[in-house]
Design a protein around this motif. Structure first.
Motif, PDB file in Angstrom:
ATOM      1  N   ASP A  26     -22.198 -53.319  13.543  1.00 28.30           N
ATOM      2  CA  ASP A  26     -21.611 -52.923  14.827  1.00 28.30           C
ATOM      3  C   ASP A  26     -20.131 -52.614  14.628  1.00 28.30           C
ATOM      4  OD1 ASP A  26     -20.904 -52.465  17.409  1.00 28.30           O
ATOM      5  OD2 ASP A  26     -21.190 -54.538  18.094  1.00 28.30           O
ATOM      6  N   PRO A  27     -19.759 -51.330  14.642  1.00 27.09           N
ATOM      7  CA  PRO A  27     -18.361 -50.974  14.403  1.00 27.09           C
ATOM      8  C   PRO A  27     -17.459 -51.145  15.621  1.00 27.09           C
ATOM      9  CG  PRO A  27     -19.611 -48.982  14.785  1.00 27.09           C
ATOM     10  CD  PRO A  27     -20.598 -50.128  14.826  1.00 27.09           C
ATOM     11  N   THR A  28     -18.045 -51.460  16.788  1.00 27.00           N
ATOM     12  CA  THR A  28     -17.242 -51.477  18.014  1.00 27.00           C
ATOM     13  C   THR A  28     -16.132 -52.522  17.966  1.00 27.00           C
ATOM     14  OG1 THR A  28     -18.862 -52.950  19.052  1.00 27.00           O
ATOM     15  CG2 THR A  28     -19.115 -50.587  19.446  1.00 27.00           C
ATOM     16  N   GLY A  29     -16.348 -53.597  17.234  1.00 27.61           N
ATOM     17  CA  GLY A  29     -15.338 -54.648  17.177  1.00 27.61           C
ATOM     18  C   GLY A  29     -14.325 -54.471  16.068  1.00 27.61           C
ATOM     19  N   LEU A  30     -14.399 -53.362  15.354  1.00 24.90           N
ATOM     20  CA  LEU A  30     -13.500 -53.153  14.217  1.00 24.90           C
ATOM     21  C   LEU A  30     -12.194 -52.476  14.606  1.00 24.90           C
ATOM     22  CD1 LEU A  30     -16.075 -52.050  11.477  1.00 24.90           C
ATOM     23  CD2 LEU A  30     -15.040 -54.298  11.816  1.00 24.90           C
ATOM     24  N   GLY A  31     -12.089 -52.028  15.843  1.00 28.86           N
ATOM     25  CA  GLY A  31     -10.828 -51.468  16.297  1.00 28.86           C
ATOM     26  C   GLY A  31     -10.771 -49.956  16.211  1.00 28.86           C
ATOM     27  N   HIS A  32      -9.634 -49.425  16.646  1.00 30.45           N
ATOM     28  CA  HIS A  32      -9.401 -47.989  16.675  1.00 30.45           C
ATOM     29  C   HIS A  32      -8.090 -47.675  15.952  1.00 30.45           C
ATOM     30  CE1 HIS A  32     -12.668 -47.098  19.535  1.00 30.45           C
ATOM     31  NE2 HIS A  32     -12.386 -48.300  20.026  1.00 30.45           N
ATOM     32  N   PRO A  33      -7.955 -46.481  15.420  1.00 28.18           N
ATOM     33  CA  PRO A  33      -6.748 -46.143  14.668  1.00 28.18           C
ATOM     34  C   PRO A  33      -5.525 -46.035  15.569  1.00 28.18           C
ATOM     35  CG  PRO A  33      -8.108 -44.196  14.969  1.00 28.18           C
ATOM     36  CD  PRO A  33      -8.901 -45.356  15.474  1.00 28.18           C
ATOM     37  N   SER A  34      -4.363 -46.396  15.025  1.00 30.32           N
ATOM     38  CA  SER A  34      -3.118 -46.294  15.775  1.00 30.32           C
ATOM     39  C   SER A  34      -2.107 -45.400  15.066  1.00 30.32           C
ATOM     40  CB  SER A  34      -2.509 -47.690  15.978  1.00 30.32           C
ATOM     41  OG  SER A  34      -2.289 -48.326  14.728  1.00 30.32           O
ATOM     42  N   GLY A  35      -2.498 -44.848  13.948  1.00 32.14           N
ATOM     43  CA  GLY A  35      -1.588 -43.996  13.198  1.00 32.14           C
ATOM     44  C   GLY A  35      -2.016 -43.917  11.750  1.00 32.14           C
ATOM     45  N   PRO A  36      -1.167 -43.387  10.882  1.00 35.35           N
ATOM     46  CA  PRO A  36      -1.513 -43.272   9.463  1.00 35.35           C
ATOM     47  C   PRO A  36      -1.616 -44.641   8.789  1.00 35.35           C
ATOM     48  CG  PRO A  36       0.378 -41.891  10.050  1.00 35.35           C
ATOM     49  CD  PRO A  36       0.146 -42.814  11.194  1.00 35.35           C
ATOM     50  N   PRO A  37      -2.174 -44.692   7.590  1.00 39.69           N
ATOM     51  CA  PRO A  37      -2.191 -45.955   6.834  1.00 39.69           C
ATOM     52  C   PRO A  37      -0.780 -46.449   6.584  1.00 39.69           C
ATOM     53  CG  PRO A  37      -3.667 -44.341   5.843  1.00 39.69           C
ATOM     54  CD  PRO A  37      -2.864 -43.614   6.874  1.00 39.69           C
ATOM     55  N   ARG A 172      -3.712 -36.774  12.356  1.00 32.56           N
ATOM     56  CA  ARG A 172      -2.797 -37.748  12.952  1.00 32.56           C
ATOM     57  C   ARG A 172      -2.912 -39.116  12.303  1.00 32.56           C
ATOM     58  NH1 ARG A 172      -5.194 -35.930  17.583  1.00 32.56           N
ATOM     59  NH2 ARG A 172      -5.940 -38.004  18.140  1.00 32.56           N
ATOM     60  N   HIS A 173      -4.063 -39.436  11.763  1.00 30.75           N
ATOM     61  CA  HIS A 173      -4.286 -40.755  11.186  1.00 30.75           C
ATOM     62  C   HIS A 173      -4.388 -40.705   9.660  1.00 30.75           C
ATOM     63  CE1 HIS A 173      -4.563 -42.059  15.230  1.00 30.75           C
ATOM     64  NE2 HIS A 173      -5.736 -41.488  15.470  1.00 30.75           N
ATOM     65  N   THR A 174      -3.674 -39.769   9.081  1.00 30.02           N
ATOM     66  CA  THR A 174      -3.630 -39.644   7.630  1.00 30.02           C
ATOM     67  C   THR A 174      -2.179 -39.644   7.168  1.00 30.02           C
ATOM     68  OG1 THR A 174      -3.458 -37.235   7.484  1.00 30.02           O
ATOM     69  CG2 THR A 174      -5.665 -38.158   7.798  1.00 30.02           C
ATOM     70  N   THR A 175      -1.984 -39.745   5.872  1.00 32.15           N
ATOM     71  CA  THR A 175      -0.628 -39.757   5.329  1.00 32.15           C
ATOM     72  C   THR A 175       0.027 -38.390   5.386  1.00 32.15           C
ATOM     73  OG1 THR A 175      -1.568 -39.479   3.110  1.00 32.15           O
ATOM     74  CG2 THR A 175      -0.994 -41.711   3.774  1.00 32.15           C
ATOM     75  N   VAL A 176      -0.709 -37.351   5.782  1.00 31.03           N
ATOM     76  CA  VAL A 176      -0.092 -36.031   5.978  1.00 31.03           C
ATOM     77  C   VAL A 176       0.271 -35.831   7.449  1.00 31.03           C
ATOM     78  CG1 VAL A 176      -1.290 -35.011   4.029  1.00 31.03           C
ATOM     79  CG2 VAL A 176      -2.314 -34.840   6.307  1.00 31.03           C
ATOM     80  N   ALA A 177       0.252 -36.924   8.226  1.00 26.74           N
ATOM     81  CA  ALA A 177       0.477 -36.801   9.664  1.00 26.74           C
ATOM     82  C   ALA A 177       1.808 -36.143   9.998  1.00 26.74           C
ATOM     83  CB  ALA A 177       0.407 -38.186  10.318  1.00 26.74           C
ATOM     84  N   ARG A 178       2.847 -36.456   9.250  1.00 20.61           N
ATOM     85  CA  ARG A 178       4.159 -35.906   9.578  1.00 20.61           C
ATOM     86  C   ARG A 178       4.257 -34.422   9.255  1.00 20.61           C
ATOM     87  NH1 ARG A 178       5.294 -40.978   7.442  1.00 20.61           N
ATOM     88  NH2 ARG A 178       6.275 -42.405   8.924  1.00 20.61           N
TER      89      ARG A 178
END
Length: 258
Positions: A26-37, A172-178
């Protein structure tokens, strides 16, 4: 009472003899991304070569994987990655008995809309030639392309396996976000996100992710909408996933399920 790891289990896992992969029901409890690593995770990519060292210890269990049935498996590289990066995995899958091939377009230059179109045509042509659907295996952005081909042509795709693939947020959630304007097509990712709830991907999906991923935020890899998606957590860097024996073992096992 939870079972404690056997003595030496972690050492055997570190050497590749045992798997570190864990099924996440169940991935629902694993959270959501907030930005790059994090910067720490990104720096961890410098040790990616160590993930391949585990292949030596994993050889016995990789050799014992289920035999393939000869069906076509198309391997799709990640952003800016040449087709050659998937050669070790393809060689392994061919040894198991699959008709494993590269996607045929060389380096993935980061135009998913174009690549979905041309890979769709290629998969449909192969379907006509072989008379059976193909499985698609995609690394990072290659997984985005694989997902969209399966969404458009579910009758031509048997199964999709992705690793390190951003499902939500795109660049947006990768290291190339900028510098995402020089990265993969952000509009294509937004289109995919809009389609997920309204036109979910109907074929079986296996999604591999890692908390050590320094390129794609691992939470962005989670699929909360596809009806037949399973999640498997591995312990590899993003770059190291291509030679991680746990990734190879999961790919082989899922392809054998049909």
């Amino acid at each position: 009472m939870p079972r404690l790891p056997l003595p030496g289990h972690h050492l055997l896992a570190a050497a590749g003899v045992r798997s570190r992969a864990r099924h996440r029901a169940d991935p629902t409890g694993l959270g959501h991304p907030s930005g790059p690593p994090s910067t720490r995770a990104a720096l961890g990519e410098l040790g990616s070569a160590l993930d391949g060292v585990r292949l030596v210890g994993a050889l016995p269990r990789l050799s014992a994987a289920p035999r393939g049935d000869g069906h076509l498996v198309v391997d799709i590289p990640g952003w800016r990655a040449p087709e050659l990066t998937g050669a070790p995995l393809r060689a392994y899958l061919r040894r198991l008995g699959y008709d494993a091939r590269g996607w045929g377009f060389g380096t993935n230059t980061g135009d998913p809309r174009r690549d979905v179109e041309r890979l769709s045509r290629s998969v449909l042509e192969l379907l006509d030639a072989k008379g059976e659907p193909a499985s698609l295996v995609g690394w990072s952005l290659g997984g985005v392309i694989a997902r969209e081909v399966a969404r458009r042509h579910p009758d031509a795709v048997r199964r999709v396996v992705t690793y390190g693939t951003p499902v939500t947020g795109g660049p947006r959630h990768t290291t190339v976000a900028r510098a995402y304007r020089r990265g993969p097509d952000a509009d294509a990712h937004r289109v995919a996100e809009r389609l997920d709830p309204t036109a979910p991907i109907p074929v079986p999906l296996t999604i591999l992710f890692s908390r050590r991923d320094g390129i794609v935020a691992w939470q962005a890899c989670l699929d909360h909408t596809s009806p037949d998606a399973e999640h498997v957590e591995v312990s590899s860097t993003h770059i190291g996933m291509g030679v991680d024996p746990d990734v190879w073992a999961v790919v082989a096992d899922r392809l054998a399920r049909g």
